[in-house]
Design a protein around this motif. Structure first.
Motif, PDB file in Angstrom:
ATOM      1  N   SER A 115       6.922  15.962   0.010  1.00  0.00           N
ATOM      2  CA  SER A 115       6.196  14.704   0.197  1.00  0.00           C
ATOM      3  C   SER A 115       7.155  13.522   0.056  1.00  0.00           C
ATOM      4  O   SER A 115       8.035  13.515  -0.813  1.00  0.00           O
ATOM      5  CB  SER A 115       5.068  14.571  -0.837  1.00  0.00           C
ATOM      6  N   PHE A 116       6.964  12.531   0.933  1.00  0.00           N
ATOM      7  CA  PHE A 116       7.701  11.277   0.833  1.00  0.00           C
ATOM      8  C   PHE A 116       6.682  10.194   0.504  1.00  0.00           C
ATOM      9  O   PHE A 116       5.770   9.932   1.288  1.00  0.00           O
ATOM     10  CB  PHE A 116       8.413  10.963   2.148  1.00  0.00           C
ATOM     11  N   ILE A 117       6.831   9.601  -0.652  1.00  0.00           N
ATOM     12  CA  ILE A 117       5.899   8.577  -1.122  1.00  0.00           C
ATOM     13  C   ILE A 117       6.492   7.218  -0.761  1.00  0.00           C
ATOM     14  O   ILE A 117       7.517   6.812  -1.309  1.00  0.00           O
ATOM     15  CB  ILE A 117       5.654   8.686  -2.638  1.00  0.00           C
ATOM     16  N   PHE A 118       5.815   6.536   0.166  1.00  0.00           N
ATOM     17  CA  PHE A 118       6.363   5.302   0.724  1.00  0.00           C
ATOM     18  C   PHE A 118       5.451   4.117   0.445  1.00  0.00           C
ATOM     19  O   PHE A 118       4.229   4.198   0.643  1.00  0.00           O
ATOM     20  CB  PHE A 118       6.550   5.456   2.234  1.00  0.00           C
ATOM     21  N   THR A 119       6.063   3.026  -0.013  1.00  0.00           N
ATOM     22  CA  THR A 119       5.330   1.786  -0.252  1.00  0.00           C
ATOM     23  C   THR A 119       6.092   0.627   0.374  1.00  0.00           C
ATOM     24  O   THR A 119       7.168   0.250  -0.113  1.00  0.00           O
ATOM     25  CB  THR A 119       5.159   1.509  -1.762  1.00  0.00           C
ATOM     26  N   PRO A 120       5.594   0.068   1.484  1.00  0.00           N
ATOM     27  CA  PRO A 120       6.258  -1.101   2.044  1.00  0.00           C
ATOM     28  C   PRO A 120       6.130  -2.282   1.088  1.00  0.00           C
ATOM     29  O   PRO A 120       5.112  -2.428   0.403  1.00  0.00           O
ATOM     30  CB  PRO A 120       5.490  -1.353   3.349  1.00  0.00           C
ATOM     31  N   ALA A 121       7.173  -3.091   1.040  1.00  0.00           N
ATOM     32  CA  ALA A 121       7.167  -4.239   0.137  1.00  0.00           C
ATOM     33  C   ALA A 121       5.974  -5.137   0.430  1.00  0.00           C
ATOM     34  O   ALA A 121       5.570  -5.305   1.586  1.00  0.00           O
ATOM     35  CB  ALA A 121       8.468  -5.020   0.274  1.00  0.00           C
TER      36      ALA A 121
ATOM     37  N   THR B 101       9.904   0.853  -1.039  1.00  0.00           N
ATOM     38  CA  THR B 101      10.354   2.002  -1.820  1.00  0.00           C
ATOM     39  C   THR B 101       9.917   3.300  -1.151  1.00  0.00           C
ATOM     40  O   THR B 101       8.880   3.366  -0.493  1.00  0.00           O
ATOM     41  CB  THR B 101       9.779   1.972  -3.246  1.00  0.00           C
ATOM     42  N   GLY B 102      10.734   4.319  -1.320  1.00  0.00           N
ATOM     43  CA  GLY B 102      10.417   5.631  -0.789  1.00  0.00           C
ATOM     44  C   GLY B 102      11.065   6.706  -1.636  1.00  0.00           C
ATOM     45  O   GLY B 102      12.262   6.621  -1.939  1.00  0.00           O
ATOM     46  N   THR B 103      10.289   7.687  -2.033  1.00  0.00           N
ATOM     47  CA  THR B 103      10.793   8.736  -2.921  1.00  0.00           C
ATOM     48  C   THR B 103      10.296  10.093  -2.450  1.00  0.00           C
ATOM     49  O   THR B 103       9.108  10.260  -2.152  1.00  0.00           O
ATOM     50  CB  THR B 103      10.328   8.515  -4.367  1.00  0.00           C
ATOM     51  N   PHE B 104      11.216  11.060  -2.386  1.00  0.00           N
ATOM     52  CA  PHE B 104      10.834  12.430  -2.060  1.00  0.00           C
ATOM     53  C   PHE B 104      10.349  13.141  -3.319  1.00  0.00           C
ATOM     54  O   PHE B 104      10.888  12.915  -4.418  1.00  0.00           O
ATOM     55  CB  PHE B 104      12.016  13.194  -1.472  1.00  0.00           C
ATOM     56  N   SER B 105       9.373  14.013  -3.150  1.00  0.00           N
ATOM     57  CA  SER B 105       8.872  14.780  -4.299  1.00  0.00           C
ATOM     58  C   SER B 105       9.937  15.740  -4.814  1.00  0.00           C
ATOM     59  O   SER B 105       9.903  16.147  -5.984  1.00  0.00           O
ATOM     60  CB  SER B 105       7.606  15.551  -3.910  1.00  0.00           C
ATOM     61  N   GLN B 106      10.881  16.108  -3.956  1.00  0.00           N
ATOM     62  CA  GLN B 106      12.020  16.922  -4.366  1.00  0.00           C
ATOM     63  C   GLN B 106      13.227  16.466  -3.553  1.00  0.00           C
ATOM     64  O   GLN B 106      13.203  16.473  -2.329  1.00  0.00           O
ATOM     65  CB  GLN B 106      11.743  18.413  -4.130  1.00  0.00           C
ATOM     66  N   GLY B 107      14.271  16.039  -4.241  1.00  0.00           N
ATOM     67  CA  GLY B 107      15.414  15.438  -3.563  1.00  0.00           C
ATOM     68  C   GLY B 107      16.347  16.430  -2.910  1.00  0.00           C
ATOM     69  O   GLY B 107      16.974  16.122  -1.886  1.00  0.00           O
TER      70      GLY B 107
ATOM     71  N   ASP C  91      23.137  23.496  -0.734  1.00  0.00           N
ATOM     72  CA  ASP C  91      21.900  22.755  -0.923  1.00  0.00           C
ATOM     73  C   ASP C  91      21.521  21.986   0.333  1.00  0.00           C
ATOM     74  O   ASP C  91      22.385  21.563   1.115  1.00  0.00           O
ATOM     75  CB  ASP C  91      22.048  21.768  -2.077  1.00  0.00           C
ATOM     76  N   ILE C  92      20.232  21.823   0.505  1.00  0.00           N
ATOM     77  CA  ILE C  92      19.695  20.898   1.486  1.00  0.00           C
ATOM     78  C   ILE C  92      19.278  19.642   0.725  1.00  0.00           C
ATOM     79  O   ILE C  92      18.589  19.722  -0.290  1.00  0.00           O
ATOM     80  CB  ILE C  92      18.492  21.497   2.231  1.00  0.00           C
ATOM     81  N   VAL C  93      19.730  18.491   1.227  1.00  0.00           N
ATOM     82  CA  VAL C  93      19.434  17.212   0.586  1.00  0.00           C
ATOM     83  C   VAL C  93      18.505  16.417   1.490  1.00  0.00           C
ATOM     84  O   VAL C  93      18.772  16.256   2.687  1.00  0.00           O
ATOM     85  CB  VAL C  93      20.729  16.414   0.317  1.00  0.00           C
ATOM     86  N   MET C  94      17.413  15.920   0.954  1.00  0.00           N
ATOM     87  CA  MET C  94      16.472  15.119   1.718  1.00  0.00           C
ATOM     88  C   MET C  94      17.045  13.714   1.923  1.00  0.00           C
ATOM     89  O   MET C  94      17.680  13.153   1.018  1.00  0.00           O
ATOM     90  CB  MET C  94      15.131  15.033   1.005  1.00  0.00           C
TER      91      MET C  94
ATOM     92  N   GLN D 197       0.839  -1.204   0.000  1.00  0.00           N
ATOM     93  CA  GLN D 197       0.000   0.000   0.000  1.00  0.00           C
ATOM     94  C   GLN D 197       0.868   1.246   0.000  1.00  0.00           C
ATOM     95  O   GLN D 197       1.862   1.329   0.717  1.00  0.00           O
ATOM     96  CB  GLN D 197      -0.911  -0.002   1.232  1.00  0.00           C
ATOM     97  N   THR D 198       0.531   2.241  -0.786  1.00  0.00           N
ATOM     98  CA  THR D 198       1.312   3.470  -0.890  1.00  0.00           C
ATOM     99  C   THR D 198       0.705   4.568  -0.016  1.00  0.00           C
ATOM    100  O   THR D 198      -0.513   4.768  -0.026  1.00  0.00           O
ATOM    101  CB  THR D 198       1.377   3.953  -2.349  1.00  0.00           C
ATOM    102  N   VAL D 199       1.562   5.252   0.727  1.00  0.00           N
ATOM    103  CA  VAL D 199       1.109   6.361   1.566  1.00  0.00           C
ATOM    104  C   VAL D 199       1.987   7.581   1.300  1.00  0.00           C
ATOM    105  O   VAL D 199       3.143   7.460   0.887  1.00  0.00           O
ATOM    106  CB  VAL D 199       1.161   5.999   3.076  1.00  0.00           C
ATOM    107  N   GLU D 200       1.422   8.747   1.542  1.00  0.00           N
ATOM    108  CA  GLU D 200       2.158  10.004   1.407  1.00  0.00           C
ATOM    109  C   GLU D 200       2.439  10.564   2.803  1.00  0.00           C
ATOM    110  O   GLU D 200       1.526  10.706   3.617  1.00  0.00           O
ATOM    111  CB  GLU D 200       1.377  11.027   0.596  1.00  0.00           C
ATOM    112  N   ILE D 201       3.699  10.870   3.057  1.00  0.00           N
ATOM    113  CA  ILE D 201       4.110  11.449   4.338  1.00  0.00           C
ATOM    114  C   ILE D 201       4.694  12.826   4.045  1.00  0.00           C
ATOM    115  O   ILE D 201       5.599  12.960   3.204  1.00  0.00           O
ATOM    116  CB  ILE D 201       5.157  10.560   5.039  1.00  0.00           C
TER     117      ILE D 201
END
Length: 569
Positions: A531-537, A511-517, A492-495, A468-472
């Protein structure tokens, strides 16, 4: 140094000071010397050339040792938070360190030369170093005696452990005198119990443990006598939980006293396969044993919080955890993932598999900061502070890197670590640490303002199904203008993200991906939401996990922890 699972398996029991490298340097010399002596005995006309070969081998071993451990041609570095200081004597190999509770001094011990020294916080200079009376390795060019623990009793005396002399010492600074207390036992296999950790009870008596002996030692300071074992009594530590493991591979990590509850907490491990936490009740003289969850097999550092719960560092992963003393449950946290800079690569995806930060020792913050926990990340090359009250981890980068202590590509500009093996959290936001292989000590000034703040939008706990995918939502906010933010206005600030899904803090198959790295620090006007888009395996085992989300600059990282409850899909 080779990384990954094979690398960890070849490490010597507890990775204490890269013992294996010292042994390799010595062994190569001994093997070569023995072989050349045999040549001399069978071919006497070549005895002169053989003697020269032996001399050359010895010189090569000494040169290799000095290059690896002595900080040859070192340069003190600094960044906004950390300042380094070169020690007054060459090749000191400093390890244990202590911020004095009574005097404006920082104490350290030279494990190579057997010196106790101090940096004067009033004069900002090193005081004259004092020779420890007995130091068997002082005149051996490729050896040292590890001093992991330096503590101060309520009278102001400085106590420290001594590996090779199988002893603990007390130093009276006012009279510059020493007392040596000998451990009553010395395992035949190692020649020393290897004293490693000291603490005191409310009466001023001393408790300590040694790596090589499953025993808690109690020293009645009113009965202890210089040069003897008088007043020191053995309390055997139960090791039934390590059944089937070679006793020589079972190590004692460290201790921490809970004087309020009259208990001693002890870490035990057989690196890197099994670990246990034990609590010794001083009143009842009984032990309680707490088994560790899967993946937490190498507990070393331990500190007790105000609620009587021990916090422990796992020195075979990138994880640290809190053990609930009432029910035995653990809450695990992760450091940020190991920096690509340590391995001479450009991004976190290029970091070798099995690259761990190896949290080592841990202690409570002093004074008004006593709710926080400080620890050093051995191969993360950072000093870290975790505040359980707001779930915030702050990591400070150490500006020294030694390529001899890294698996470095030939063309890498930055690579390796500083071997910051011990530290002492002092008052006024200053923490001091040693750089064992660099002949330096360092000071971290925590009270300097951070360049930004991090928060996570509610809720602070999430329940999610596998797949399931969630947005944090992560908020990165500007802080009142500081010298740091002004000087770094173009940086720069790095997420960053990490978690307890894998031993190294990675997300594993999740998987987890920031909307802006990343983004310029100047973009914080005043808050930027990412936003951090997270999907547990989908096949992730149901259970409790911790996700760490935040941001970093070149000097500092700030992460918030978020509890993730993964349920079956």
């Amino acid at each position: 140094m080779q990384k990954g699972t094979n690398y960890l398996k070849t490490k010597n029991i507890m990775i204490y000071g890269a013992i294996g490298i010292i042994v390799a340097v010595l062994a190569s010399y001994v093997v070569f010397r023995n072989s050349t002596i045999n040549m001399a005995s069978t071919n006497s006309p070549n005895s002169q050339s053989t003697a020269q070969l032996i001399a050359n081998s010895r010189a090569a071993a000494i040169s290799q040792y000095q290059e690896q451990f002595c900080g040859v041609n070192i340069i003190p570095h600094s960044n906004f938070y950390v300042t380094e200081y070169k020690l007054p004597t060459s090749c000191e190999m400093p390890l244990g360190i202590l911020v004095d509770n009574h005097l404006p001094k920082v104490w350290y011990v030279s494990t190579k030369h057997g010196l106790i020294g101090s940096y004067n916080l009033a004069t900002h200079k090193f005081d004259k170093e004092v020779a420890i009376p007995i130091w068997s390795v002082r005149n051996l060019p490729t050896d040292n005696s590890q001093v992991w623990s330096v503590k101060q009793d309520k009278y102001g005396s400085i106590w420290f452990t001594d590996e090779k002399q199988n002893a603990i010492w007390k130093y009276n600074a006012s009279s510059a005198t020493f007392d040596r207390y000998i451990v009553p036992e010395s395992p035949k296999a190692f020649g020393t119990s290897y004293p490693v950790s000291i603490d005191f009870d409310s009466k001023g008596n001393v408790y300590f443990v040694g790596i090589r002996t499953p025993a808690l030692w109690f020293g009645n300071t009113t009965q202890m006598k210089n040069g003897t074992s008088l007043g020191i009594n053995k309390i055997p530590i139960p090791i039934s939980g390590f059944k089937g493991i070679d006793p020589d591979l079972i190590s004692t990590g460290s201790i921490a006293l809970d004087t309020k509850r009259n208990a001693v907490w002890i870490t035990m491990l057989s690196f890197p396969s099994k670990g246990e936490i034990l609590r010794y009740n001083i009143t009842s003289k009984k032990f309680d044993t707490f088994k560790m969850p899967s993946g937490l097999n190498s507990p070393v550092g331990v500190a007790v919080d105000g609620n009587g719960n021990p916090w422990v560092t796992d020195h075979a992963t990138s994880l640290f955890f809190m053990l609930n003393a009432s029910n035995g449950n653990t809450t695990t946290y992760a450091t940020s993932r190991a920096s690509p800079q340590i391995y001479g690569v450009n991004d976190v995806n290029s970091v070798p598999e099995g690259a761990y930060t190896l949290p080592y020792w841990i202690e409570k913050g002093p004074g008004n900061d006593n709710g926080s926990l400080w620890f050093n990340e051995h191969e993360g090359n950072k000093i870290a502070r975790f505040d359980p009250s707001n779930n915030t981890l702050i990591e400070y980068w150490i500006p020294t890197q030694n390529k001899l202590w890294g698996n470095c590509p030939a063309n890498s500009k930055t690579c390796g670590i500083a071997n910051a093996l011990q530290f002492s959290a002092g008052p006024n936001g200053r923490t001091w640490f040693t750089e064992w292989s660099e002949n330096k000590i360092g000071s971290l000034t925590d009270y300097k303002h951070l360049p930004f703040g991090v928060s996570i939008a509610p809720p602070q706990q999430l329940t999610v199904k596998g797949g399931q995918t969630v947005e944090i939502k992560v908020n990165v906010s500007s802080i009142a203008t500081t010298t740091h933010s002004q000087n770094g206005s173009n940086s720069d600030i790095v997420m960053v993200s990490s978690g307890t899904f894998t031993p190294g803090g990675g997300l594993g198959n999740s998987t987890g991906t920031f909307s802006q790295g990343s983004f310029p620090i100047a973009d914080l006007t005043p808050t930027k939401q990412i936003s951090f888009i997270f999907t547990p395996a989908s096949n992730l085992k149901p259970g409790q996990y911790t996700l760490m989300l935040g941001a970093q600059t070149s000097d500092v990282a700030i992460l918030k922890s978020l509890q993730i409850n993964v349920v079956a899909s």
